[in-house]
Enzyme design. Structure first.
Site, PDB file in Angstrom:
ATOM      1  N   ASP A  64      35.615 -19.090 -10.201  1.00  0.00           N
ATOM      2  CA  ASP A  64      36.133 -19.228 -11.565  1.00  0.00           C
ATOM      3  C   ASP A  64      37.373 -18.365 -11.791  1.00  0.00           C
ATOM      4  OD1 ASP A  64      36.515 -19.726 -14.223  1.00  0.00           O
ATOM      5  OD2 ASP A  64      34.602 -18.930 -14.908  1.00  0.00           O
ATOM      6  N   ASP A  86      42.285 -23.149 -14.882  1.00  0.00           N
ATOM      7  CA  ASP A  86      40.907 -22.670 -14.829  1.00  0.00           C
ATOM      8  C   ASP A  86      40.085 -23.476 -13.823  1.00  0.00           C
ATOM      9  OD1 ASP A  86      38.446 -21.570 -15.333  1.00  0.00           O
ATOM     10  OD2 ASP A  86      38.237 -22.406 -17.351  1.00  0.00           O
TER      11      ASP A  86
END
Length: 435
Positions: free
Chosen positions: A80, A289
């Site tokens: 992430d 992201d």
């Protein structure tokens, strides 16, 4: 007197030499970390291979597999770039299937709440850390999908390829609220890759990392360090947004870039550039992201893109026409495609226009087949851009689905993100990472 002066001179010379050698050792160590390239092929729920390379798979999330602790325990973690703190589900959480057991590790050490790590290096956490009953540093991490996780900060040895990283700070989490228990049961935790003080990439000290996600077999490669390969050409860079004054809705440690426009085929959306820029509160930043699957745009931009895509596909695609069906709560443009149809019709390319670079999304990356959804003899496909307003997110989010077959380079030293279209399955083969 001469002996005394000579003695002082010799002592000072020895001290200077010691300091010089110390500086050279530090410099050499730093340069080694900065110039070394580590390739990690990771694969979901598969133990790391003996080659020291790791591979990853993705469906809803990108995941990497490595080992943690002494002796090493295998873990699978969501990759992430939108998060700082890496964390693992710890053994004292019986509701989680995949866990890390700190009691089995001799290198595990909890962080007291009086330590500088707890008091100063957690400043970018959205929820301030606290002190629990055992005087340990307690953290609560929340996410945009309303899930959260909490537990204690600790240090532990992470094993990356053939190297050990002792003293890595992470969260040993023992409770939380999840919106997707099926996916959580497949992973042991999350590995944070943003620009924060406690992110994994910051702690490693590498000035650059890259990843490449295959669109065919859901595998990929993760690389730390330089990626100067003869076959990797055409990388275009866009600078990261830097702000000096903290703003309430601006994530300062995210990979925030300048989105300046969007076009469908050759038609640029007729919107002012100001709609793509953050406002005075920081809301409206554009983040790259890897922890989000699809791409989400703020309401006015999403509506303009949706209408233009509808206009250009009205002759080739049949709209679902079901106002009650919104995929993942934010994607309301869906289509009916006959089950007998073996491929999608030609689709107009959607291009995200960043400062200095463009990212093109085409073909199968534009429509996503919703598993288990049928309308008569038709399957359901949804447009892979969603409405941030329906998520309650005050940001543009570039998800990993639109990063497929893109070499994504995050250059922390030069504060920029670079990307180029690449066959990631072939890149993996060139780097010795099989599927």
């Amino acid at each position: 007197m001469e002996i005394f002066i000579s003695s002082i001179f010799s002592s000072r010379l020895i001290l200077l030499l010691f300091l010089l050698l110390s500086q050279l050792f530090f410099f050499f160590t730093f340069c080694l970390a900065s110039t070394q390239t580590v390739i990690l092929p990771l694969k979901t729920q598969v133990l790391p291979r003996p080659s020291g390379k790791l591979s990853f798979h993705h469906n809803v999330s990108l995941t990497v597999s490595l080992t943690v602790g002494s002796p090493p325990q295998p873990v699978t973690m969501v990759l992430d770039t939108g998060s700082e703190l890496s964390w693992l589900h710890c053994k004292k959480a019986p509701n989680f299937h995949s866990v890390f057991d700190p009691l089995r590790s001799t290198s595990y050490s909890p962080i007291p709440c009086t330590s500088p790590t707890c008091r100063t290096r957690t400043r970018d956490f959205s929820i301030p850390v606290s002190c629990d009953q055992k005087k340990l540093c307690h953290a609560v991490i929340s996410y945009a999908d309303a899930s959260s996780i909490e537990g204690n900060l600790a240090s532990e040895t992470f094993h990356i390829g053939n190297s050990a990283m002792p003293g890595t700070i992470f969260g040993c989490m023992d409770s939380g609220v999840s919106t997707n228990t099926d996916e959580d049961s497949k992973t042991t935790g999350l590995i944070g890759f943003n620009r924060g003080s406690l992110s994994f990439v910051t702690q490693m000290g590498f000035p650059k990392f890259s990843y490449c996600i295959s669109g065919q077999d859901s595998s990929g490669i993760l690389l730390f360090g330089e990626s100067s390969f003869s076959w990797l050409r055409g990388l275009k860079y866009t600078p990261l947004v830097q702000i000096s004054t903290p703003l309430p809705y601006f994530d300062r440690v995210a990979y925030t870039v300048h989105l300046e426009g969007i076009k469908v085929a050759n038609s640029v959306l007729q919107l002012p550039k100001s709609v793509y820029a953050p406002d005075h509160t920081g809301a409206g930043q554009t983040m790259v992201d890897s922890g989000t699957q699809f791409t989400f745009l703020l309401g006015p931009v999403y509506t303009a893109l949706k209408n233009e895509f509808l206009r250009q596909t009205k002759a080739s695609l049949k709209v679902l026409e079901d106002p009650n069906f919104v995929f993942q709560g934010a994607m309301d443009l869906c289509y009916r495609v006959p089950l007998t149809q073996r491929s999608l019709p030609p689709l107009p390319t959607v291009t995200l226009m960043f400062r200095g670079a463009e990212m093109s999304v085409s073909a199968e990356r534009l429509l996503y087949r919703v598993q288990g959804e049928r309308r008569g003899s038709d399957s359901v496909y949804c447009f892979t851009f969603g409405n941030s307003d329906l998520l309650g997110a005050e940001a543009y989010i570039i998800g990993h689905h639109h990063q497929q077959n893109m070499w994504m380079e995050f250059d922390l030293a030069k504060s920029r993100v670079g990307f180029a279209q690449v066959r990631c399955d072939l890149a993996g083969q060139r780097l010795g990472v099989g599927a």
